[in-house]
Structure formats: structure tokens, C-alpha cells
Design a protein around this motif. Structure first.
Motif, PDB file in Angstrom:
ATOM      1  N   LYS A  29      25.477  41.069  41.515  1.00  0.00           N
ATOM      2  CA  LYS A  29      25.550  42.363  40.839  1.00  0.00           C
ATOM      3  C   LYS A  29      26.608  42.326  39.744  1.00  0.00           C
ATOM      4  O   LYS A  29      27.596  41.608  39.853  1.00  0.00           O
ATOM      5  CB  LYS A  29      25.919  43.474  41.831  1.00  0.00           C
ATOM      6  N   HIS A  30      26.407  43.126  38.716  1.00  0.00           N
ATOM      7  CA  HIS A  30      27.437  43.312  37.704  1.00  0.00           C
ATOM      8  C   HIS A  30      28.508  44.255  38.239  1.00  0.00           C
ATOM      9  O   HIS A  30      28.233  45.091  39.111  1.00  0.00           O
ATOM     10  CB  HIS A  30      26.838  43.917  36.430  1.00  0.00           C
ATOM     11  N   ALA A  31      29.716  44.123  37.739  1.00  0.00           N
ATOM     12  CA  ALA A  31      30.755  45.095  38.058  1.00  0.00           C
ATOM     13  C   ALA A  31      30.303  46.466  37.551  1.00  0.00           C
ATOM     14  O   ALA A  31      29.662  46.573  36.498  1.00  0.00           O
ATOM     15  CB  ALA A  31      32.072  44.695  37.398  1.00  0.00           C
ATOM     16  N   LYS A  32      30.620  47.516  38.291  1.00  0.00           N
ATOM     17  CA  LYS A  32      30.168  48.850  37.895  1.00  0.00           C
ATOM     18  C   LYS A  32      30.717  49.260  36.536  1.00  0.00           C
ATOM     19  O   LYS A  32      30.042  49.910  35.755  1.00  0.00           O
ATOM     20  CB  LYS A  32      30.564  49.864  38.972  1.00  0.00           C
ATOM     21  N   TRP A  33      31.948  48.910  36.243  1.00  0.00           N
ATOM     22  CA  TRP A  33      32.517  49.147  34.920  1.00  0.00           C
ATOM     23  C   TRP A  33      33.582  48.094  34.651  1.00  0.00           C
ATOM     24  O   TRP A  33      33.269  47.014  34.207  1.00  0.00           O
ATOM     25  CB  TRP A  33      33.070  50.571  34.807  1.00  0.00           C
ATOM     26  N   ASN A  34      34.841  48.373  34.977  1.00  0.00           N
ATOM     27  CA  ASN A  34      35.876  47.358  34.814  1.00  0.00           C
ATOM     28  C   ASN A  34      35.762  46.298  35.910  1.00  0.00           C
ATOM     29  O   ASN A  34      35.303  46.582  37.019  1.00  0.00           O
ATOM     30  CB  ASN A  34      37.265  47.990  34.868  1.00  0.00           C
ATOM     31  N   GLY A  35      36.209  45.082  35.605  1.00  0.00           N
ATOM     32  CA  GLY A  35      36.153  44.004  36.582  1.00  0.00           C
ATOM     33  C   GLY A  35      35.166  42.932  36.168  1.00  0.00           C
ATOM     34  O   GLY A  35      34.473  43.045  35.141  1.00  0.00           O
ATOM     35  N   CYS A  36      35.083  41.883  36.969  1.00  0.00           N
ATOM     36  CA  CYS A  36      34.214  40.753  36.622  1.00  0.00           C
ATOM     37  C   CYS A  36      33.721  40.073  37.897  1.00  0.00           C
ATOM     38  O   CYS A  36      34.517  39.527  38.668  1.00  0.00           O
ATOM     39  CB  CYS A  36      34.977  39.755  35.752  1.00  0.00           C
ATOM     40  N   PHE A 223      42.862  27.124  32.076  1.00  0.00           N
ATOM     41  CA  PHE A 223      43.870  27.958  32.731  1.00  0.00           C
ATOM     42  C   PHE A 223      44.618  28.818  31.714  1.00  0.00           C
ATOM     43  O   PHE A 223      44.974  29.963  32.000  1.00  0.00           O
ATOM     44  CB  PHE A 223      44.847  27.093  33.527  1.00  0.00           C
ATOM     45  N   ALA A 224      44.851  28.281  30.519  1.00  0.00           N
ATOM     46  CA  ALA A 224      45.528  29.055  29.474  1.00  0.00           C
ATOM     47  C   ALA A 224      44.701  30.283  29.099  1.00  0.00           C
ATOM     48  O   ALA A 224      45.241  31.402  28.978  1.00  0.00           O
ATOM     49  CB  ALA A 224      45.773  28.180  28.251  1.00  0.00           C
ATOM     50  N   PHE A 225      43.397  30.099  28.922  1.00  0.00           N
ATOM     51  CA  PHE A 225      42.520  31.231  28.624  1.00  0.00           C
ATOM     52  C   PHE A 225      42.544  32.257  29.764  1.00  0.00           C
ATOM     53  O   PHE A 225      42.592  33.470  29.526  1.00  0.00           O
ATOM     54  CB  PHE A 225      41.086  30.752  28.404  1.00  0.00           C
ATOM     55  N   LEU A 226      42.500  31.770  31.010  1.00  0.00           N
ATOM     56  CA  LEU A 226      42.496  32.672  32.154  1.00  0.00           C
ATOM     57  C   LEU A 226      43.785  33.484  32.235  1.00  0.00           C
ATOM     58  O   LEU A 226      43.754  34.695  32.512  1.00  0.00           O
ATOM     59  CB  LEU A 226      42.294  31.884  33.455  1.00  0.00           C
ATOM     60  N   VAL A 227      44.899  32.831  31.999  1.00  0.00           N
ATOM     61  CA  VAL A 227      46.184  33.533  32.050  1.00  0.00           C
ATOM     62  C   VAL A 227      46.254  34.606  30.963  1.00  0.00           C
ATOM     63  O   VAL A 227      46.644  35.753  31.224  1.00  0.00           O
ATOM     64  CB  VAL A 227      47.352  32.534  31.905  1.00  0.00           C
ATOM     65  N   ASP A 233      44.318  41.987  30.614  1.00  0.00           N
ATOM     66  CA  ASP A 233      43.613  42.945  31.465  1.00  0.00           C
ATOM     67  C   ASP A 233      44.512  44.107  31.875  1.00  0.00           C
ATOM     68  O   ASP A 233      44.027  45.216  32.144  1.00  0.00           O
ATOM     69  CB  ASP A 233      43.086  42.215  32.710  1.00  0.00           C
ATOM     70  N   LEU A 234      45.822  43.885  31.916  1.00  0.00           N
ATOM     71  CA  LEU A 234      46.758  44.948  32.297  1.00  0.00           C
ATOM     72  C   LEU A 234      46.752  46.090  31.285  1.00  0.00           C
ATOM     73  O   LEU A 234      47.025  47.245  31.636  1.00  0.00           O
ATOM     74  CB  LEU A 234      48.177  44.374  32.432  1.00  0.00           C
ATOM     75  N   TRP A 235      46.450  45.795  30.027  1.00  0.00           N
ATOM     76  CA  TRP A 235      46.435  46.815  28.976  1.00  0.00           C
ATOM     77  C   TRP A 235      45.040  47.094  28.432  1.00  0.00           C
ATOM     78  O   TRP A 235      44.763  48.196  27.955  1.00  0.00           O
ATOM     79  CB  TRP A 235      47.331  46.365  27.804  1.00  0.00           C
ATOM     80  N   PHE A 236      44.172  46.103  28.517  1.00  0.00           N
ATOM     81  CA  PHE A 236      42.818  46.198  27.970  1.00  0.00           C
ATOM     82  C   PHE A 236      41.875  45.622  29.019  1.00  0.00           C
ATOM     83  O   PHE A 236      41.603  44.418  29.034  1.00  0.00           O
ATOM     84  CB  PHE A 236      42.745  45.407  26.663  1.00  0.00           C
ATOM     85  N   PRO A 237      41.391  46.469  29.952  1.00  0.00           N
ATOM     86  CA  PRO A 237      40.685  45.978  31.141  1.00  0.00           C
ATOM     87  C   PRO A 237      39.508  45.059  30.849  1.00  0.00           C
ATOM     88  O   PRO A 237      38.779  45.241  29.871  1.00  0.00           O
ATOM     89  CB  PRO A 237      40.203  47.273  31.812  1.00  0.00           C
ATOM     90  N   ILE A 238      39.352  44.058  31.698  1.00  0.00           N
ATOM     91  CA  ILE A 238      38.187  43.174  31.642  1.00  0.00           C
ATOM     92  C   ILE A 238      36.942  44.011  31.915  1.00  0.00           C
ATOM     93  O   ILE A 238      36.829  44.661  32.956  1.00  0.00           O
ATOM     94  CB  ILE A 238      38.322  42.042  32.671  1.00  0.00           C
ATOM     95  N   ASN A 239      36.006  44.015  30.974  1.00  0.00           N
ATOM     96  CA  ASN A 239      34.846  44.896  31.072  1.00  0.00           C
ATOM     97  C   ASN A 239      33.683  44.273  30.305  1.00  0.00           C
ATOM     98  O   ASN A 239      33.764  44.099  29.084  1.00  0.00           O
ATOM     99  CB  ASN A 239      35.189  46.277  30.498  1.00  0.00           C
ATOM    100  N   LYS A 240      32.615  43.931  31.015  1.00  0.00           N
ATOM    101  CA  LYS A 240      31.467  43.298  30.360  1.00  0.00           C
ATOM    102  C   LYS A 240      30.726  44.260  29.446  1.00  0.00           C
ATOM    103  O   LYS A 240      30.318  43.887  28.343  1.00  0.00           O
ATOM    104  CB  LYS A 240      30.490  42.748  31.398  1.00  0.00           C
ATOM    105  N   SER A 241      30.497  45.478  29.904  1.00  0.00           N
ATOM    106  CA  SER A 241      29.717  46.431  29.113  1.00  0.00           C
ATOM    107  C   SER A 241      30.359  46.702  27.765  1.00  0.00           C
ATOM    108  O   SER A 241      29.665  46.894  26.764  1.00  0.00           O
ATOM    109  CB  SER A 241      29.547  47.743  29.894  1.00  0.00           C
ATOM    110  N   LEU A 242      31.697  46.742  27.728  1.00  0.00           N
ATOM    111  CA  LEU A 242      32.422  46.902  26.470  1.00  0.00           C
ATOM    112  C   LEU A 242      32.741  45.562  25.824  1.00  0.00           C
ATOM    113  O   LEU A 242      33.205  45.518  24.689  1.00  0.00           O
ATOM    114  CB  LEU A 242      33.725  47.673  26.705  1.00  0.00           C
ATOM    115  N   TRP A 243      32.516  44.483  26.543  1.00  0.00           N
ATOM    116  CA  TRP A 243      32.836  43.111  26.111  1.00  0.00           C
ATOM    117  C   TRP A 243      34.250  43.083  25.543  1.00  0.00           C
ATOM    118  O   TRP A 243      34.472  42.667  24.401  1.00  0.00           O
ATOM    119  CB  TRP A 243      31.834  42.586  25.096  1.00  0.00           C
TER     120      TRP A 243
END
Length: 363
Positions: A29-36, A223-227, A233-243
Motif C-alpha cells: 500500500k502507499h502511505a496515506k499521505w506523509n511517510g514512505c 547513505f548520504a542521500f538517506l541522511v 523530512d523534519l521540515w519538509f515531510p517525505i510525501n509521494k503524492s506531493l513528491w
């Protein structure tokens, strides 16, 4: 690269063909909004691979403009046909879509690519991601008093309604579209990230570097990209729908880590690597065929009706699922997943045969 592309396309088929959308295991399933979730990695992985292939096929995008334009228009056209198939109503045709986004992002990123403009592309990558963050996080959309990242009330939703109209957007979003125009800004970043890694791989292979050394370098970059994505994500949440920009970096990090793993397996030439190659490379070598074909297949099963003696009717897809899966598997999630496995197995057999015959759909 075919291996990562194949894994990604197989993931797309796995996600898009449940027995029923009402019962699915959470990783599908996709995350409902924020998250991955794992499912949210699939599409950006494909865009990443699109970018990673560009340095191996293009030296200067402007010099092959007609070829780039032709491929992009074909992808967009196929995507529009896929959205139209079964509905046959241009007045409510969904204009955005997966293939449309692939065509648009490929066109832009391939066109700006040359072997000698690395600094410009790094600047462009940073500018797009930071600019998108500022727009969504600091500037109110038209008609709003405050910046918004609420579903259907963000800048992207406003732009899609303005340009396309609500009737031409994703029917489940109603007033917004996950593959809309504005979110393509950050999606360009996913392709550009792939280009950076593709350039690195091409250079390392030309220099004869070992797969082990390549794997270690990719591990560090991943790992650099992930960090960076995780911190953003703390200021600009990970969100697929908004990419979101954090989502671009986060998913690129996972894509690079998968490449690192495959490079490590390549170094060892293990049975596991050969198994992956047998299972997934047929999907990667005919990625467009299986994505387009599986979409037509799924829609066709939903269009064909099965009539019962009592006057009721259902789609052929639902009939197959209920009669041959749900009827004898107690778990709703497992019965839905079993149907999915059947679909992906059928496509594997088709693609394996085509691969043996060296038949590929290229554009």
C-alpha cells in the motif's frame, strides 16, 4: 541496470494487480499521505533508472533533440491511451499519469544533459529541490492565507485544477493528481540523481574498477542521500503524492543502496545474483511492454462482465478472484496476494519467452 529496472517494474506489477484493493498487505500500500512504504519506492526507482541510463546513451542532449522528443511524445501518448482505454470519454480523460510523467521528466533531463555540464546540473538539481521546498513551505497558494501541504489544498492541486480542470484529474483524488504538473519539479530531481549515478558507473567501468570498490562508493552515496532526506523530512515531510524534495532524496538513497547490493553480488558472482537475473531481467528488458500490457490486461478483465442466473453481474476480474482465490483462502490479504502472484507469474512466463527470442519493445 536491467536488474534494478526489472525489480522496479516487477514491483509495479505486484502493486497494481491485487485481487481486491480492499485487502492488501501493508508493504503493498502507499502511505496515506506523509511517510514512505516499500510501494512508495517503486515509481521513483523507475525514474532513477531512466536517469541512470541517459549517460550510457546520450553525449549531448541538444544534438539528439528529435530522438528525445520522439521518445517523450510516444510515452505521453501511450499514457493517455492507457487512461482512455475502457472509458472512451475524452471529456473526462485523466491527462496526468505514470507514463506521462516518465515522458516529461525524460525529455527535460535528457535535453539538459551533456557530458561537460556537471556543475550546471548539480546547481539545477539543488535549485529545483530547494525552490520547490520554498514554494510549498513558505508561499500560500492562490486563495489561501497560509502555505499548505494539505491534500488538495497545496500549490500542485491548484495548478492542476487550473490547467487541466477537475474532470481531467485522478478520479480518486478528485481535486488533485499524484502525477500532476508541479510535482514533476521534484520528480526531475529523481531523474537527475539517476544521471549522476549513471555517470559515476560509466566512468568507473571504463577505468576497470572492481565491482567491490564500486559497491563501497555507492554505499556511501546511498547513505548520504538517506541522511539528507531523513533530516529534511523534519521540515519538509517525505510525501509521494506531493513528491517532496525530501522524498526525492530518500528514495534516491534507497535506489543507490540497491545498486550497491547488486554491484556487491556482481563482484561475488553468486547463485543469488544469477537467480535475481533470471527472475527480474526479463522485466527490465521489456519494461515498457509489461507496464503498458499489464495495464491493458487489468482494464480488460474489469470491462468484461459475467452474468449470473439471478440477474446479477460482476466483472470477469472479480469473478476469477472470488471463485478461484477468495473461495478457498481464508485470509482476505492472502487471497488477494495470491491473485497478484498469479498475474506476475503469467507476465514472467511471457517476458521470459520474449527474452529468449530476443524480442523487445523499444522506442
Amino acid at each position: 541496470m536491467d536488474l534494478l529496472r526489472g525489480l522496479t517494474v516487477a514491483g509495479m506489477i505486484l502493486v497494481n494487480n491485487p485481487g481486491t484493493w480492499s485487502n492488501m498487505y501493508w508493504p503493498l500500500k502507499h502511505a496515506k499521505w506523509n511517510g514512505c512504504t516499500p510501494t512508495d519506492l517503486v515509481f521513483p526507482f523507475f525514474l532513477f533508472v531512466v536517469g541512470a541510463a541517459i549517460p550510457f546513451s546520450i553525449r549531448n542532449g541538444l544534438q539528439v533533440f528529435p530522438k528525445i522528443l520522439k521518445r517523450s511524445l510516444i510515452l505521453i501518448g501511450l499514457g493517455l491511451f492507457l487512461n482512455l482505454f475502457g472509458e472512451w470519454d475524452l471529456s473526462e480523460l485523466r491527462i496526468p499519469g505514470v507514463l506521462q510523467r516518465i515522458g516529461l521528466t525524460y525529455f527535460f533531463c535528457a535535453l539538459v544533459y551533456t557530458e561537460k555540464n556537471l556543475k550546471f546540473r548539480i546547481f539545477l538539481f539543488s535549485f529545483l529541490l530547494i525552490g520547490y521546498w520554498i514554494l510549498l513551505g513558505s508561499i500560500p497558494p492562490p486563495g489561501a492565507e497560509l502555505p499548505s501541504m494539505v491534500e488538495g489544498k497545496d500549490w500542485g492541486a491548484w495548478l492542476d485544477r487550473t490547467v487541466f480542470g477537475e474532470k481531467h484529474l485522478w478520479k480518486f483524488g478528485k481535486v488533485w493528481d499524484p502525477e500532476g504538473l508541479l510535482t514533476s519539479i521534484s520528480a526531475f530531481g529523481s531523474v537527475l540523481a539517476g544521471i549522476f549515478i549513471g555517470e559515476f558507473l560509466k566512468k568507473e567501468l571504463e577505468l576497470g574498477r572492481s565491482y567491490l570498490k564500486i559497491s563501497l562508493h555507492l554505499l556511501f552515496v546511498g547513505f548520504a542521500f538517506l541522511v539528507l532526506g531523513g533530516l529534511w523530512d523534519l521540515w519538509f515531510p517525505i510525501n509521494k503524492s506531493l513528491w517532496t524534495s525530501s522524498y526525492t532524496l530518500w528514495t534516491a538513497g534507497w535506489a543507490v543502496l540497491f545498486l550497491s547490493l547488486f554491484s556487491l553480488l556482481e563482484n561475488q558472482n553468486t547463485f543469488l545474483l544469477r537467480s535475481f537475473q533470471v527472475l527480474f531481467q526479463p522485466f527490465g528488458k521489456n519494461a515498457l511492454l509489461v507496464f503498458f500490457g499489464s495495464g491493458i490486461y487489468a482494464r480488460s478483465l474489469n470491462l468484461i462482465s459475467v452474468h449470473f442466473a439471478d440477474g446479477k453481474k460482476t466483472s470477469l476480474k472479480n469473478y476469477i478472484y472470488v471463485e478461484y482465490y477468495k473461495s478457498w483462502i481464508d485470509s482476505p490479504e492472502l487471497s488477494s496476494f495470491a491473485y497478484t502472484i498469479t498475474v506476475i507469474s503469467i507476465w514472467f512466463c511471457i517476458l521470459f519467452f520474449l527474452d529468449r527470442k530476443k524480442i523487445y519493445w523499444k522506442i
